[in-house]
Design an enzyme around this catalytic site. Structure first.
Site, short mmCIF file in Angstrom:
data_model
loop_
_atom_site.label_atom_id
_atom_site.label_comp_id
_atom_site.label_asym_id
_atom_site.label_seq_id
_atom_site.Cartn_x
_atom_site.Cartn_y
_atom_site.Cartn_z
N LYS A 111 0.85 -1.21 0.00
CA LYS A 111 0.00 0.00 0.00
C LYS A 111 0.88 1.25 0.00
O LYS A 111 0.68 2.16 -0.81
CB LYS A 111 -0.89 0.02 1.23
N ASN A 112 1.84 1.32 0.92
CA ASN A 112 2.58 2.57 1.12
C ASN A 112 3.59 2.86 0.02
O ASN A 112 4.14 3.96 -0.04
CB ASN A 112 3.23 2.59 2.50
N ARG B 299 -9.01 0.13 3.70
CA ARG B 299 -8.12 1.12 3.09
C ARG B 299 -6.78 0.50 2.74
O ARG B 299 -6.11 0.91 1.82
CB ARG B 299 -7.87 2.28 4.07
N ASP C 264 3.71 0.43 12.23
CA ASP C 264 2.49 -0.11 11.61
C ASP C 264 2.24 -1.56 12.00
O ASP C 264 1.23 -2.14 11.62
CB ASP C 264 2.56 -0.01 10.08
N ARG D 235 -0.42 15.14 12.78
CA ARG D 235 0.25 14.66 11.56
C ARG D 235 0.67 15.87 10.72
O ARG D 235 0.07 16.20 9.72
CB ARG D 235 -0.67 13.71 10.79
N CYS E 54 -5.41 8.14 8.87
CA CYS E 54 -5.63 7.52 10.18
C CYS E 54 -5.42 8.54 11.30
O CYS E 54 -4.48 9.31 11.29
CB CYS E 54 -4.65 6.37 10.38
C1 EPZ Z 1 3.87 6.87 6.62
O1 EPZ Z 1 3.12 7.93 7.18
C2 EPZ Z 1 2.89 5.71 6.51
N1 EPZ Z 1 1.79 6.12 5.63
C3 EPZ Z 1 2.33 5.35 7.89
O2 EPZ Z 1 1.57 4.16 7.71
C4 EPZ Z 1 3.49 5.02 8.83
O3 EPZ Z 1 2.98 4.84 10.12
C5 EPZ Z 1 4.52 6.16 8.84
O4 EPZ Z 1 4.93 6.47 7.49
C6 EPZ Z 1 5.75 5.78 9.64
O5 EPZ Z 1 6.35 4.64 9.08
C7 EPZ Z 1 2.01 6.09 4.29
O6 EPZ Z 1 3.09 5.76 3.83
C8 EPZ Z 1 0.86 6.50 3.42
P1 EPZ Z 1 6.08 10.05 8.68
P2 EPZ Z 1 3.76 9.42 7.16
O7 EPZ Z 1 6.13 11.31 7.88
O8 EPZ Z 1 4.60 9.58 5.96
C9 EPZ Z 1 6.58 13.37 12.03
C10 EPZ Z 1 -0.27 2.76 7.73
O9 EPZ Z 1 -0.77 2.18 8.69
N2 EPZ Z 1 6.48 14.34 10.92
O10 EPZ Z 1 7.15 9.03 8.50
O11 EPZ Z 1 2.66 10.38 7.42
C11 EPZ Z 1 5.26 12.68 12.29
O12 EPZ Z 1 4.44 13.45 13.14
C12 EPZ Z 1 0.14 4.20 7.88
O13 EPZ Z 1 -0.01 2.26 6.61
C13 EPZ Z 1 6.72 15.67 11.16
O14 EPZ Z 1 7.00 16.07 12.30
O15 EPZ Z 1 4.68 9.33 8.46
C14 EPZ Z 1 5.69 11.37 12.91
O16 EPZ Z 1 5.90 11.55 14.30
C15 EPZ Z 1 -0.28 4.79 9.22
N3 EPZ Z 1 6.64 16.56 10.12
C16 EPZ Z 1 7.03 11.09 12.25
O17 EPZ Z 1 7.45 12.31 11.65
C17 EPZ Z 1 6.34 16.18 8.85
O18 EPZ Z 1 6.30 17.04 7.93
C18 EPZ Z 1 6.95 10.03 11.15
O19 EPZ Z 1 5.96 10.45 10.22
C19 EPZ Z 1 6.09 14.80 8.61
C20 EPZ Z 1 6.18 13.90 9.66
#
Ligand code: EPZ
Length: 436
Positions: free
Chosen positions: A22-23, A397, A305, A122, A117
């Site tokens: 998916k991701n 999803r 995840d 976020r 989610c």
């Molecule tokens: C991706 O989300 C995945 N979603 C999430 O999977 C997964 O939990 C996450 O990566 C971590 O592996 C998709 O790929 C569509 P991040 P993403 O940016 O990209 C902080 C699932 O179940 N952050 O890696 O949104 C954020 O708050 C989903 O498949 C900032 O501070 O996650 C978090 O604490 C749920 N500023 C950390 O970084 C930003 O601009 C990691 O978030 C972006 C993120």
């Protein structure tokens, strides 16, 4: 509204084939926009997030043809709109990848603030940091993010946190930018590497994906390609835990064992047997499940995840386990639902203490996010009695026909349609009128 009805107590046995990731798919499909020719993307999972991506591409004017169960031929050369409206973006967090792809191709993009989610705050500040570094201006009005640039130029981007989304968005925006872009403190997840490989198959020049420094030399032209999405690491991990929870014995096919290393090691510590082959793994249990501690971390650490799924398994193990969630501030919302099934879990901030009771009892529960929903299915499979899981749209999803795959392994699970409250009230008032 649909719900899953699960009758617990059946061992999972046989073989299951994992779908595309998916991701990775939700980034690769928008990335097609960057091509000057049609592309074919294969091994695409049949999930609602992908269907939303396809719908967005069509709304923008791309020609999208489904060629076979899991393949799409996409011609982006007819795209004439550069906006992703709220109605789509609110349903899917990954709608933000259209920002990077549209900016990278057209020097402009307009996408609604993303949904997804409910895992706590976020932010997208790191995404905007990357776009700004490349020369784009951004404004936020009416919940829409507007990006524009006269010209994108390569630059140094150092992420303050390891972020999957911003790493992938920076790649999308930089592949055609003039000169060299260096992304530091980059995410290393398998789907980050898959996006880089996809873009390179179109003629991009990306080096170092999978490490914490990614170098991108901008190119003028990206040509068409045919590319297969990698297998889904988290779907595979979810099935590994489901087999362990039912003390089953299953061959899980279409996996990349290397992507599962942290999950495999953790399950072996709990007492699960795992045998690895080139593109499959056998998972079985022939002894007691024992406690362990889990700390989620960016890849190659234990994936956030998989946190709710492994928590469910630890409820069935002997002893006290500790889970520390280091990525999302609200990823224990499923605990209340597991408690309804007899779980003994105490949550304090980012730490959950699990007293393994060795058993769970069926109960009516609700999925509060994608992976929490998967965890509740696992709990229902292992529980005594019947578990009814509502709000399964979360699960659909990100999992391609999960109930069908589980039934093929011997699980007693079915999807039941339930009229939602509004429909019920409407039907009732119609009956009342008719009765007068
Ligand atoms: C991706 O989300 C995945 N979603 C999430 O999977 C997964 O939990 C996450 O990566 C971590 O592996 C998709 O790929 C569509 P991040 P993403 O940016 O990209 C902080 C699932 O179940 N952050 O890696 O949104 C954020 O708050 C989903 O498949 C900032 O501070 O996650 C978090 O604490 C749920 N500023 C950390 O970084 C930003 O601009 C990691 O978030 C972006 C993120």
């Amino acid at each position: 509204m649909d719900k899953f009805v699960v009758k617990g107590g059946r061992r999972l046995e046989g073989e299951v084939t994992i779908s595309g990731a998916k991701n990775a798919a939700v980034a690769i499909l928008p990335a097609v926009i960057l091509s000057d020719e049609p592309c074919t993307v294969e091994n695409v999972p049949y999930i609602s997030d992908v269907r939303i991506c396809i719908q967005i591409l069509k709304e923008m004017g791309a020609e999208v043809t489904n060629i076979g169960k899991d393949a799409y031929r996409i011609d982006p050369t007819t795209i004439d709109k550069f906006c992703v409206p709220y109605e789509y973006a609110r349903k899917m967090r990954a709608s933000y990848y259209f920002l990077g792809a549209l900016l990278g191709k057209f020097n402009k993009a307009r996408v609604s603030m993303p949904g997804g989610c409910p895992l706590g705050d976020r932010p997208i500040d790191q995404h905007l940091k990357a776009f700004t570094a490349l020369g784009a201006k951004h404004t936020l009005s009416q919940g829409m993010i507007d990006l524009s640039a006269d010209k994108l130029k390569g630059n140094q981007i150092f992420f303050d946190v390891v972020t999957v989304g911003a790493t992938m968005n920076a790649m999308l925006a930089a592949v055609k930018a003039e000169g060299l872009t260096v992304i530091e403190n980059a995410a290393k997840e398998p789907h980050v590497v898959d996006l880089a490989n996809f873009l390179n198959s179109m003629g991009a020049n990306i080096m170092g994906a999978g490490t914490d420094v990614i170098k991108i030399r901008g190119v003028e032209h990206l040509h068409g390609t045919t590319y297969a999405v990698i297998p889904d690491q988290i779907e595979a991990g979810t099935f590994m835990v489901a087999v362990a929870a039912t003390k089953g014995d299953v061959l899980i096919k279409n996996v990349i064992p290397k992507h599962l290393e942290s999950i495999t090691k953790k399950l072996e510590k709990i007492g699960v047997n795992i045998e690895q082959f080139d593109d499959s793994i056998r998972v079985w249990v022939d002894g007691p499940l024992v406690k362990t501690n889990v700390k989620t971390a960016p890849h190659p650490g234990f994936p956030t995840d998989m946190q709710s799924q492994i928590a469910t398994l630890l409820c069935l193990a002997q002893g006290t386990s500790i889970i520390t969630e280091n990525i999302w501030e609200q990823r224990f919302r499923y605990v209340d639902e597991l408690r309804r099934m007899g779980a003994d879990i105490t949550v304090n901030g980012k730490v959950a203490l699990i007293e393994g009771t060795g058993k769970l009892m069926g109960a009516p529960v609700k999925a509060c996010d994608l992976r929490a929903g998967a965890a509740l299915i696992i709990a229902g499979l292992a529980a005594s009695g019947v578990t009814e899981i509502e709000d399964i749209y979360h699960i659909e999803r990100g999992y391609d026909c999960m109930e069908g795959k589980l039934r093929a392994l011997g699980a007693d699970i079915e999807k039941v349609s339930v009229p939602d409250k509004a429909e019920e009230n409407e039907a009732k008032s119609e009956n009342d009128k008719a009765a007068v």
